[in-house]
Design an enzyme around this catalytic site. Structure first.
Site, mmCIF file in Angstrom:
data_model
loop_
_atom_site.group_PDB
_atom_site.id
_atom_site.type_symbol
_atom_site.label_atom_id
_atom_site.label_comp_id
_atom_site.label_asym_id
_atom_site.label_seq_id
_atom_site.Cartn_x
_atom_site.Cartn_y
_atom_site.Cartn_z
ATOM 1 C CD GLU A 225 2.596 -2.369 93.761
ATOM 2 O OE1 GLU A 225 2.847 -3.153 92.791
ATOM 3 O OE2 GLU A 225 3.238 -0.838 93.397
ATOM 4 C CG ASP B 135 5.131 -5.488 94.432
ATOM 5 O OD1 ASP B 135 6.384 -6.074 94.962
ATOM 6 O OD2 ASP B 135 5.615 -4.879 93.519
ATOM 7 N NE ARG C 174 7.869 -8.870 91.562
ATOM 8 C CZ ARG C 174 7.509 -7.461 90.692
ATOM 9 N NH1 ARG C 174 6.981 -6.643 92.218
ATOM 10 N NH2 ARG C 174 7.859 -7.553 90.006
ATOM 11 C CB CYS D 140 -1.008 -3.760 85.491
ATOM 12 S SG CYS D 140 -0.685 -2.807 87.010
HETATM 13 C C1 PEP Z 1 2.984 -5.303 90.987
HETATM 14 O O1 PEP Z 1 3.488 -5.773 91.522
HETATM 15 O O2 PEP Z 1 1.879 -6.117 89.650
HETATM 16 C C2 PEP Z 1 3.791 -4.907 89.707
HETATM 17 C C3 PEP Z 1 2.971 -4.959 87.910
HETATM 18 O O3 PEP Z 1 4.353 -4.016 89.701
HETATM 19 P P1 PEP Z 1 5.754 -4.500 89.609
HETATM 20 O O4 PEP Z 1 5.900 -5.632 88.761
HETATM 21 O O5 PEP Z 1 6.610 -3.251 88.708
HETATM 22 O O6 PEP Z 1 6.741 -4.399 90.525
HETATM 23 MG MG MG Z 2 4.667 -3.924 92.008
#
Ligand code: PEP
Ligand code: MG
Length: 989
Positions: free
Chosen positions: A837, A861, A871, A908
């Site tokens: 990420e 991220d 974000r 993810c």
């Molecule tokens: C992401 O950054 O895409 C991720 C799945 O982690 P989070 O959204 O929990 O930062």
């Molecule tokens: Mg993340």
């Protein structure tokens, strides 16, 4: 801020009289391009009103408000008259500091000049100076004022030990710009001193830019191995002057007052008042300053006169301070001190009187308030947003300033909850609560009103909890209910009641300061808790002021609002609210979470224009793409209806086949797994067709507890998910806090860029014992069941190795213990992977891949860091599209590196459930898609519509585009072409 430069000073001038001096001053401003010749009249007119002589041989001529039109640019000229000029008030002037000011910037100059006035022999030195430097040195010798105000005081910090209080205090000073990182480090290395009464002091000179004092109190007194702790003070020492001494004296007054034991119960304003020297028995009166240009020389003189008159009439000279504490507490009869406060329009002046005769005190205070209200010799206008004697929490949204979007236009926003809706809109405004700020009914009466208001609000909330749809909503509402029962809030309000405030004003000030404390602690997540607090606060105000909370129309509609509190969402009738649009907020706000849990299509961060849409106008909400179509044309509406019907049909068909694997037409299987934040939801994910969990955000397990969960608690929680998965794999991401996900009991120093700071694995590695306990719990819970350990925010191989070493150590300890107990080794099914990420991890994936079993791409991220868009940014995050070719290239590199070393790759982030992205990701070679449980059936169905060749073509086309918009439109056309040759599954059914 205005400052003086070498060229602003004219030396050795001579004037026949004060008028001549004034003319020369005007000429200097005109020659410097600061004013037109008409400004001369303004200077004269001002002088005719009252003398601008300040003291120490300095006069500060400036124009009247009417003459501001003659000001071309704000500026200052300094004229030195070594022989002196007889001023019209009889004083002798050696220095004329003339000011052309468009607004109240001159107050800064005035304030710094008042500091000059405190020094001995200034007028002689100004008269005899022979260089501009000498004059500037005299005027500008910067005495950095010590800082102690509402920004440096923090009450009720939820700390468990002394170090946390020290850190919070140091972080406050850094936030206030008084110290840098070096100070924080020094604070942690310095042993605090006990001053007595549970007050501790820690001080340093390291990295100090302004002497300052922060005082932090815990929620309640702490009994620690060091002794009792009622407050911790961090003192930033003055490098060369003794400016901090006054701060130390202020701190020591707490000891004199003997308030140590009571400190943890005090509100910020009460503690600040004590620190500033206000005695606990002082009588107070507050008033808002309405003068257009603040407390400049003329009104200040009037105020001082009023204070002296009070002294003569009632034997009391009141003291004065600003509500926020800047500038300290001063005698209202001292002109230089009053000017030194630099009070501006809209600020609240607090007068205090501490004489023995309460009536005389009150009379003196009343006189001061009356003088300020009367304008101190100037005509004053009320503040635009001021309500009569009231201070209500919410202003009406500024919808009238922004035009509504045109008919058939599309407003970009952030998709917060998937799905599409078409319905007329209802624009909901937060209500205004009107109330008196003070009450004559007595503190007891007001306290009873408040208690009964809180009780009614709790009953309302209880009813909402009972009716709440979904566990998440019930949880949030119960949290609200708990907040209402917080004795600290009531105690803080109680203190204001004692000061004569009404129940409403006292309650709101308690809520507001608690919310501010939350906001200042860390970032987004806690800031949202602050919104929860205000939401709770409004509910009580609604009861107290009998103001109905907004009620929705009976017919189906799209709800449009500035932002929405969880309890507003809870009141929504989901059979009528078809969609939700908010002007503010990011996808992580509670409103977004609740909308998702209710299954209402929602977009957030649509901007203020949506608030100007007329009630009843038809809207199309596209929660997938994050768009709102306003008053759509017939053809746009027809397309949306078709899309909704198609979507519903697809959803029904996908649900039927959700348990089948996701295999493309040509036999390529992709695993589809679930993203979870709550271990209790694993069973639901399986029921929706999940083939495992691809991302367990374990930080939510930590956030659900008031302190770090211990080994047994964690083992039980992870075990719960593994039991429900029944042999399916669980990818558990180790603790990912920091950035937008702070943990209240893991205080972090405030950072300018938390997303680029101490978060994810970087943070976890600073507390290896926490990481170790977590890894141990995960391995113990799994036993021989498939567990995948994944590290967040890894930037390169070194971080992976550091984290992996912990896993290896814990694993071998557990294995040895198991073997010793059972006489044979435990066959574990453990894999270790990292999230990709951060762009650097993707770019160096080839060096990381040989040492991992898998990668999981966190596109949320990865997109943020690749496109440099926060974000959660209210307006920009709409552009943070993971289908950007730059992000796709990083995924391509990641997959190539992983596959070359036999590792697998999952995605993810949110991109994995983006309908347009699924084909591209499969085409890039991604092996696993991890999406929210609700999305699983549709994502599986989407995979089954693909064949690998087609998916690879989508990936190739996407990678070749220059922007994400181009990627999306190229994919649209490609998918259209493919649809003609391969109709979608449900269309075949
Ligand atoms: C992401 O950054 O895409 C991720 C799945 O982690 P989070 O959204 O929990 O930062
Ligand atoms: Mg993340």
């Amino acid at each position: 801020m205005l400052s003086l430069a070498h060229e602003d000073v004219l030396l050795a001038a001579h004037a026949n009289d004060w008028r001549d001096a004034l003319n020369q001053a005007a000429d200097a401003l005109v020659a410097g391009g600061r004013a037109t010749p008409a400004y001369r009249e303004g200077l004269l007119a001002r002088e005719a009103q009252s003398s601008t002589y300040l003291g120490q041989g300095i006069a500060i001529p400036h124009g009247t408000p009417d003459s501001r039109e003659a000001v071309l640019a704000t500026g200052v000229r300094v004229l030195q008259f070594p022989q002196g000029v007889e001023w019209h008030d009889g004083n002798r002037v050696f220095l004329v500091v003339t000011i052309a000011a468009q607004s109240d910037e001159h107050l800064d100059i005035l304030r710094s000049l008042t500091r000059v006035l405190d020094r001995e022999g200034v007028s002689e030195r100004l008269a005899s100076a022979t260089t501009a430097e000498q004059i500037l040195a005299e005027l500008g010798r910067e005495v950095i004022p010590p800082r102690l105000d509402a920004d440096t005081v923090l009450c009720g910090f939820p700390a468990r030990d002394r170090d946390e209080l020290v850190l919070a205090g140091a972080a406050r000073l850094r936030q206030a710009g008084c110290v840098g990182d070096g100070f924080l480090t020094a604070m942690l290395q310095t042993e605090p001193n006990a001053l007595g009464q549970g007050i501790w002091l820690v001080q340093s000179r390291q990295d100090v830019s302004q002497p300052a004092l922060s005082v932090v109190t815990p929620e309640k007194a702490l009994d620690t191995r060091h002794g009792r702790i009622n407050a911790v003070a961090c003192l930033a020492l003055d490098a060369d002057g003794g400016q901090h001494r006054v701060l130390l004296e202020r701190l020591l007054t707490l000891l004199e007052d003997g308030v140590g034991e009571r400190l943890p119960g005090l509100s910020t304003s009460a503690l600040l008042a004590r620190l500033l020297g206000e005695s606990s028995t002082a009588q107070l009166a507050s008033v808002t300053l309405l003068n257009a240009h603040g407390l400049h020389a003329r009104p200040a003189k009037q105020l001082v006169q009023a204070a002296r008159d009070a002294g003569e009439s009632f034997g009391i000279i009141p003291s004065l301070r600003l509500e926020q504490g800047e500038g300290g507490i001063v005698s209202a009869a001292s002109l230089t001190k009053v000017l030194g406060l630099g009070a501006r329009r809209g600020q609240t002046l607090v007068f205090s009187a501490n004489g023995e005769d309460a009536r005389a005190n009150q009379a003196a205070l009343d006189a001061m308030v009356a003088a300020v209200k009367a304008g101190l010799g100037e005509s004053v206008e009320p503040l635009m947003d001021q309500r009569p004697e009231a201070s209500a929490p919410d202003a009406q949204p500024a919808s009238d300033k922004v035009a509504a979007p045109e008919a058939d236009s599309v407003v970009p926003a952030v998709g917060a909850s998937p799905g599409m809706a078409i319905a007329p809109c209802w624009v909901m405004y937060q209500p205004r609560f009107l109330y008196e700020a003070r009450s004559d009914a007595g503190a007891e009466h007001e306290a009873q009103r408040l208690a009964s208001g809180i009780q009614t609000a709790r009953e309302q909330l209880q009813e909402l909890v009972n009716r709440a749809e979904g566990a998440e909503m019930a949880e949030i509402l119960s949290m609200h209910e708990e907040m209402l029962g917080d004795p600290e809030l009531f105690a803080a309000a109680r203190e204001s009641l004692e000061e004569g405030h009404s129940a409403e004003a006292a309650w709101w000030s308690a809520i507001d300061s608690a919310a501010r404390a939350q906001e200042n602690l860390a970032d987004r997540l806690l800031a949202e808790r602050a919104a929860d607090l205000r939401d709770v606060g409004r509910r009580v105000l609604g009861v107290l002021t009998d103001t109905p909370l907004p009620s929705a129309p009976e017919t189906p509609h799209v709800l449009v609002t500035e932002d929405i509190g969880p309890s507003d969402v809870a009141r929504l009738d989901t059979s009528r609210v078809r969609g939700l649009v908010t002007a503010l907020g990011g996808a992580t706000s509670h409103s977004a979470i609740l909308a998702r849990s209710l299954g209402i299509p929602a977009v957030v961060g649509a901007g203020p224009s949506v608030l100007a849409i007329a009630d009843g106008s038809e809207l199309i909400v596209d929660g997938e793409r994050g768009r709102v179509s306003v008053m759509p044309s017939a053809s746009r509406r027809a397309r949306a209806e078709e899309a909704i019907a198609g979507h519903e049909q697809r959803q029904a068909a996908a649900w039927e086949t959700r348990m089948a694997p996701a295999i493309t037409r040509d036999g390529h299987q992709v695993e589809v797994v679930a993203n979870l934040g709550n271990t209790a939801h694993a069973g639901d994910a399986v029921e929706r067709g999940a083939e495992g969990v691809g991302l367990l955000r374990t930080e939510f397990v930590f956030m659900a507890h008031p302190q770090a969960p211990d080994l047994a608690t964690q083992t039980a929680q992870y075990g719960e998910a593994l039991d429900a998965l029944d042999g399916r794999p669980l990818v558990a991401r180790t603790l990912d806090v920091g950035g937008d996900k702070p943990l209240p009991y893991w205080p972090l120093p405030r950072e300018d860029n938390p997303f680029l700071g101490l978060r994810g694995i970087r943070l976890a590695l600073t507390r290896p014992e926490v990481l170790e306990t977590q890894v141990r719990a995960l391995l113990m819970a799994a036993g021989s069941r498939p567990i995948r350990l994944m590290f967040p925010m890894v930037k390169d191989l070194a971080e992976l190795r550091a984290a992996r070493a912990i896993v290896e150590r814990v694993r071998s300890e557990l294995d040895a213990a198991h073997e010793a107990e059972h006489g044979q080794p435990l066959m574990r099914d453990v894999q270790v992977g990292v999230m990709i990420e951060i762009p650097s991890a993707a770019l160096t994936a080839a060096s990381i891949a040989p040492e991992v079993d898998f990668f999981s791409v966190g596109t949320n991220d990865l997109t943020q860091y690749t496109l440099a868009i926060d974000r959660g940014h209210a307006t920009l995050s709409a552009q943070a599209d993971g289908l950007h070719p730059a992000v796709l290239r990083l995924i391509e590199m990641t997959v190539a590196a992983a596959h070359a070393h036999g590792a697998w790759v999952g995605v993810c982030g949110e991109l994995a459930s983006d309908d347009q992205a699924v084909g591209v990701l499969v085409g890039l070679g991604v092996d696993e898609l991890s999406v929210s449980s609700r999305q699983i059936p549709l994502v599986k169905a989407r995979v089954r519509e693909l064949d690998l060749t087609m998916a690879r073509e989508q990936a190739r086309v996407a990678l070749a585009q220059p922007t994400s918009e181009d990627v999306r439109s190229a994919l649209d056309s490609l998918i259209e072409q493919n649809a003609q040759s391969h109709p979608r599954q449900e269309e075949q059914v």
